[in-house]
Design a protein around this motif. Structure first.
Motif, PDB file in Angstrom:
ATOM      1  N   THR A 223      -7.437   9.832  41.919  1.00 50.74           N
ATOM      2  CA  THR A 223      -8.011   8.494  41.757  1.00 50.74           C
ATOM      3  C   THR A 223      -9.103   8.512  40.701  1.00 50.74           C
ATOM      4  N   TYR A 224      -9.988   9.514  40.795  1.00 50.62           N
ATOM      5  CA  TYR A 224     -11.075   9.580  39.813  1.00 50.62           C
ATOM      6  C   TYR A 224     -10.505   9.699  38.407  1.00 50.62           C
ATOM      7  N   THR A 225      -9.526  10.617  38.247  1.00 48.01           N
ATOM      8  CA  THR A 225      -8.943  10.831  36.921  1.00 48.01           C
ATOM      9  C   THR A 225      -8.285   9.550  36.425  1.00 48.01           C
ATOM     10  N   THR A 226      -7.530   8.866  37.320  1.00 47.12           N
ATOM     11  CA  THR A 226      -6.840   7.646  36.901  1.00 47.12           C
ATOM     12  C   THR A 226      -7.833   6.610  36.400  1.00 47.12           C
ATOM     13  N   LYS A 321     -14.480   5.118  41.820  1.00 50.91           N
ATOM     14  CA  LYS A 321     -15.005   6.341  41.217  1.00 50.91           C
ATOM     15  C   LYS A 321     -16.027   6.992  42.143  1.00 50.91           C
ATOM     16  N   PHE A 322     -16.929   6.128  42.669  1.00 52.36           N
ATOM     17  CA  PHE A 322     -17.930   6.668  43.594  1.00 52.36           C
ATOM     18  C   PHE A 322     -17.255   7.282  44.810  1.00 52.36           C
ATOM     19  N   ALA A 323     -16.323   6.508  45.412  1.00 57.24           N
ATOM     20  CA  ALA A 323     -15.697   6.969  46.664  1.00 57.24           C
ATOM     21  C   ALA A 323     -14.924   8.254  46.426  1.00 57.24           C
ATOM     22  N   SER A 324     -14.193   8.358  45.290  1.00 58.39           N
ATOM     23  CA  SER A 324     -13.363   9.545  45.115  1.00 58.39           C
ATOM     24  C   SER A 324     -14.216  10.782  44.865  1.00 58.39           C
ATOM     25  N   LEU A 325     -15.303  10.646  44.093  1.00 52.78           N
ATOM     26  CA  LEU A 325     -16.184  11.812  43.921  1.00 52.78           C
ATOM     27  C   LEU A 325     -16.812  12.201  45.246  1.00 52.78           C
ATOM     28  N   TRP A 326     -17.184  11.183  46.021  1.00 49.74           N
ATOM     29  CA  TRP A 326     -17.811  11.433  47.330  1.00 49.74           C
ATOM     30  C   TRP A 326     -16.843  12.203  48.234  1.00 49.74           C
ATOM     31  N   ILE A 327     -15.581  11.748  48.238  1.00 55.55           N
ATOM     32  CA  ILE A 327     -14.599  12.382  49.122  1.00 55.55           C
ATOM     33  C   ILE A 327     -14.325  13.810  48.675  1.00 55.55           C
ATOM     34  N   LEU A 328     -14.298  14.032  47.355  1.00 60.36           N
ATOM     35  CA  LEU A 328     -14.103  15.389  46.853  1.00 60.36           C
ATOM     36  C   LEU A 328     -15.226  16.294  47.358  1.00 60.36           C
ATOM     37  N   PHE A 329     -16.464  15.779  47.283  1.00 59.57           N
ATOM     38  CA  PHE A 329     -17.585  16.560  47.812  1.00 59.57           C
ATOM     39  C   PHE A 329     -17.412  16.776  49.307  1.00 59.57           C
ATOM     40  N   ILE A 369     -10.339  20.862  35.691  1.00 57.37           N
ATOM     41  CA  ILE A 369     -10.507  20.019  34.506  1.00 57.37           C
ATOM     42  C   ILE A 369      -9.806  20.657  33.308  1.00 57.37           C
ATOM     43  N   LEU A 370     -10.005  21.987  33.151  1.00 60.70           N
ATOM     44  CA  LEU A 370      -9.368  22.681  32.029  1.00 60.70           C
ATOM     45  C   LEU A 370      -7.854  22.624  32.149  1.00 60.70           C
ATOM     46  N   LEU A 371      -7.364  22.844  33.376  1.00 69.29           N
ATOM     47  CA  LEU A 371      -5.925  22.804  33.621  1.00 69.29           C
ATOM     48  C   LEU A 371      -5.370  21.452  33.193  1.00 69.29           C
ATOM     49  N   PHE A 372      -6.082  20.393  33.604  1.00 73.01           N
ATOM     50  CA  PHE A 372      -5.640  19.046  33.287  1.00 73.01           C
ATOM     51  C   PHE A 372      -5.663  18.821  31.779  1.00 73.01           C
ATOM     52  N   TYR A 373      -6.739  19.301  31.149  1.00 77.97           N
ATOM     53  CA  TYR A 373      -6.902  19.109  29.705  1.00 77.97           C
ATOM     54  C   TYR A 373      -5.749  19.748  28.940  1.00 77.97           C
TER      55      TYR A 373
END
Lengths: 397, 389
Positions: A223-226, A321-329, A369-373
């Motif tokens: 979600t964050y990436t999208t 964006k906020f929610a997805s970063l929060w959930i990742l944490f 992030i690198l993998l995605f890049y």
């Protein structure tokens, strides 16, 4: 059919993404390895957390790709590649497992022959909790995941060029084969790598618990990436917030699912109150862990639940964006909560944390992030050959 | 349908979804707020074209859901902590994890019911079940293959001529004026309709009852009702004597039963029993209590035979007669156990200790009736010392 004025153009991601990835990886690894010199045991456990973070995002993303194929989801086609790229981390699971496999005795209590010989329960469990068998299991699970990842992504990549509709059908069949195998392998891996950290304890719902968290984490990072890619114009210009709504709704659903499973596990153990089960929760209620346990409910359930409850929130890029970063944490926090109390109980120290303990999880994020890049450099961000792409872009609530 | 002269709305029809989307957005841009769009199937993007705000129903759901949470928590707290505190498995009285499933269910229940009822009443204006556009040519067209717009007369900007020309300028055809119906065609609170519903409910309930309980009664489960055991007092084919209950072994004595060797004897025994109890104060008070309960109705409170039942029953002889006074304790005991003449046996009502206690109390009464000088002195002394204390 296609709107020529609104076509998707392949653009390379900015170099700062790569730099950020390297920065996080470098800083994280430096912090983690420094920690290893301070307290080798503790930071091996910490490495395990980061490893399981990668496993959960890789396996969870691969599961989401398969699920979207089986369900015939229309909305998800423009974002499916993002899932696919993160799923590529299953390829590295076996390599990343090596540091743990080399330090089995320091991470897993049951891997110490002396401990097993003195312990009736561990002796009984010894045929399963056996180092060789353990390595075989992670090789098999990692191998199966890698195989299915390679097949699914290869078919999808070929479709970009050939636009062959049969490839979608092939991927649906592959996904239908994969999902039941995934159910077994993800349970085995979570039991092996997380539950066996406390080898005397057992919980039959543990595999589902880990599964719910892993799908949640992979949904969060996708979600964050999208949202980020959409804001910076890397995704198809015809994508709307209605597509984001589906991601937000799935996030919300899996927050509830995680809470449901976590509570089911707690309620049964609390009710029966059997000493062979309840000590695991008592460990997480003593010596400062009580605050962490309450925080887990707040961080992993109450906050994201409230943030994502309303319909506008599920399609608002900022809140997503906020929610997805929060959930990742929250997922990292959950893994920490699952693993570390066992270390503490063994050393009979109360709860405390090093700032360096953020190292390995940060390195894992940097690696993703690198993998995605690098994946986006070689591949299209959108499956342009997918027969459902146009229908999917017209998706409205 | 009969209609009056009051205008409800002006309607127009369009041929394609694209036309209706543009018509809806232009109507909304013109400033109309009370207008509606009818399409044969959901057209995506209509909400934004019409500039509709999100429905408020979610707040009804949220409010009732939260009140369900609160009510269920209060219910669980009150029943388990205040009204009937019970220790279950050593858990604390306020066992929150055990309440969570109940709280969750009640939250879902109230939220769902409130959503359905709220939708029917606030948004569909129950009990009204009709709308002026029903049974018009407009409605026939939009439920088949046309896309229609109506501008309602209640709109603050509404002006009949303006609305018609505006709809024409949008490219709408078949412009129609819709008037209010004279009365609701099928009112919900109609006597016949409600009567029909009640009678259908009664007939269905009655038929269901008769069918399931009388005609084709099937036990849902028979695990507890059909058992391989003999019922008490029933005959049995298993035992040769045909009884399902077994006879006790010879010489079996019930718990607490004291056998009395002269229980079959109708006359006084030759060797009566002796009183095994010493006459303590508590023992005599037990005797007094039992005497007044069981004996005094006939024998009188002091044993004179002047009972409350006098003239309604043959009077018993006085307990102060020479015969009774010279009897041994065992003789009185024998009469209590076996009865005598009209007096029934009291063996069932009184246990061994109580019979002896009554016997001793009768001795007290007899001594009081025939007291000597010394007895009187003793009693006086006792009274004086009690007063002095």
């Amino acid at each position: 059919m296609s709107h020529s004025d609104k076509m998707w153009v392949k653009k390379d991601l900015p170099v700062r993404v790569q730099n950020l990835g390297f920065l996080l990886l470098g800083v994280g690894l430096a912090a983690g390895i420094t920690g290893l010199f301070i307290d080798a045991h503790r930071f091996m456990m910490n490495y395990l957390i980061a490893f399981m973070l990668l496993v959960s995002i890789g396996a969870g993303s691969l599961f989401m790709v398969a699920l979207e194929y089986i369900a015939g989801a229309d909305w998800s086609v423009p974002v499916r590649r993002i899932n696919e790229f993160y799923a590529a981390s299953v390829l590295f699971i076996i390599i990343l497992a090596i540091p743990v496999l080399m330090n089995m005795e320091s991470v897993f209590h049951w891997a110490q022959p002396q401990a097993v010989s003195e312990d009736k329960i561990l002796k009984w469990k010894a045929p399963y909790l056996d180092t060789t068998f353990f390595i075989v299991r992670i090789l098999v699970a990692g191998g199966i995941w890698s195989l299915f990842y390679s097949l699914l992504s290869r078919n999808s990549k070929t479709q970009d060029l050939t636009k062959d509709q049969n490839l979608t059908r092939k991927n649906i069949i592959l996904s239908a084969i994969f999902v039941p195998i995934f159910a077994i392998t993800v349970s085995v891996v979570s039991i092996d790598w997380l539950m066996s950290v406390e080898p005397h304890w057992f919980s039959t719902i543990y595999g589902v618990y880990f599964f719910s968290g892993s799908v949640l984490a992979s949904l969060a990072i996708v979600t964050y990436t999208t949202v980020w890619l959409k804001e910076h114009g890397y995704l198809h210009p015809r994508m709307t917030n209605d597509h984001l709504f589906s991601l937000g709704a799935l996030l919300f659903a899996f927050i509830n699912f995680w809470a449901y499973i976590a509570f089911s596990q707690y309620l049964l153990i609390w009710y029966a109150n059997l000493p062979e089960e309840n000590f695991w929760f008592i460990q997480r209620w003593e010596g400062g862990w009580m605050i962490m346990s309450i925080l887990l409910i707040v961080i992993h359930f109450l906050v994201p639940y409230s943030v994502l409850l309303s319909q506008p929130a599920k399609m608002d890029p900022k809140r997503l964006k906020f929610a997805s970063l929060w959930i990742l944490f929250a997922h990292v926090f959950d893994l920490y909560w699952l693993v570390m109390p066992s270390y503490h109980s063994e050393h009979s120290t109360g709860f405390f944390t090093y700032i360096l303990e953020f190292g390995f999880p940060i390195a894992a994020i940097g690696l993703l992030i690198l993998l995605f890049y690098f994946k986006t450099k070689k591949n299209n961000l959108i499956p342009i050959g997918d027969p459902k792409l146009d229908k999917s872009l017209n998706f409205r609530l | 349908m009969e209609r009056n002269n009051k205008l409800f709305a002006v309607s127009a029809l369009f041929n394609t979804p694209n036309e209706i989307i543009s018509a809806a957005s232009k109507t909304a841009e013109k400033g109309y707020t009370k207008f509606d769009v009818h399409t044969p199937y959901p057209v995506h993007g209509m909400d934004t074209a019409m500039k509709l705000k999100p429905s408020n129903l979610g707040f009804v759901t949220l409010g009732f859901g939260l009140s369900g949470t609160g009510l269920a928590l209060m219910l669980a707290y009150w029943t388990m902590n205040v009204d009937y505190p019970m220790n279950i498995g050593g858990k604390p009285l306020f066992a929150f994890p055990a309440y969570v499933p109940v709280i969750f269910e009640v939250t879902v229940l109230l939220a769902t019911l409130a959503t359905v009822i709220g939708m029917l009443t606030f948004f569909f204006k129950f009990p009204s079940n009709s709308h002026p556009v029903h049974d018009t040519n407009f409605m026939k067209a939009v439920s088949m293959d046309k896309f229609g717009v109506i501008i309602e007369s209640e709109d603050p900007l509404f002006n009949e001529a303006d609305a018609v020309s505006f709809l024409e300028s949008l490219g709408g055809n078949s412009i129609e004026k819709i008037y209010y119906p004279v009365k609701e065609a099928y009112p919900v609170f109609d006597k016949k309709f409600i009567g029909l519903q009640i009678s259908i409910a009664l007939v269905v309930a009655g038929l269901t009852y008769v069918t399931l309980n009388k005609a084709v009664y099937i036990q849902p489960f028979s695990w507890m009702t059909d058992q391989f055991r003999s019922d008490v007092q029933a005959s049995s084919t298993f035992f040769s004597d045909g009884r399902s209950m077994r006879l006790p072994v010879d010489g079996t004595v019930a718990r607490g039963f004291m056998p009395y060797e002269y229980s079959e004897l109708t006359t006084q025994p030759e060797k009566p029993l002796t009183n095994p109890f010493a006459p303590s104060k508590a023992f005599l008070e037990l005797g007094k209590k039992k005497y007044e309960t069981f004996c005094s109705p006939c024998h009188g409170n002091y044993g004179d035979g002047d009972s409350r039942l006098r003239e309604q029953f043959p009077n018993p002889p006085s307990l102060h007669s020479e015969k009774v006074r010279t009897w041994k304790d065992g003789n009185i005991y024998h009469v209590i156990v076996n009865g005598q003449n009209v007096m029934p046996a009291y063996a069932v009502q009184l246990n061994d200790e109580e019979r002896w206690a009554i016997t001793s109390y009768i001795r007290v009464l007899q001594r009081a009736k025939n007291s000597t000088e010394e007895d009187v002195k003793l009693v006086r002394k006792e009274i004086i010392s009690n007063v002095a204390q």
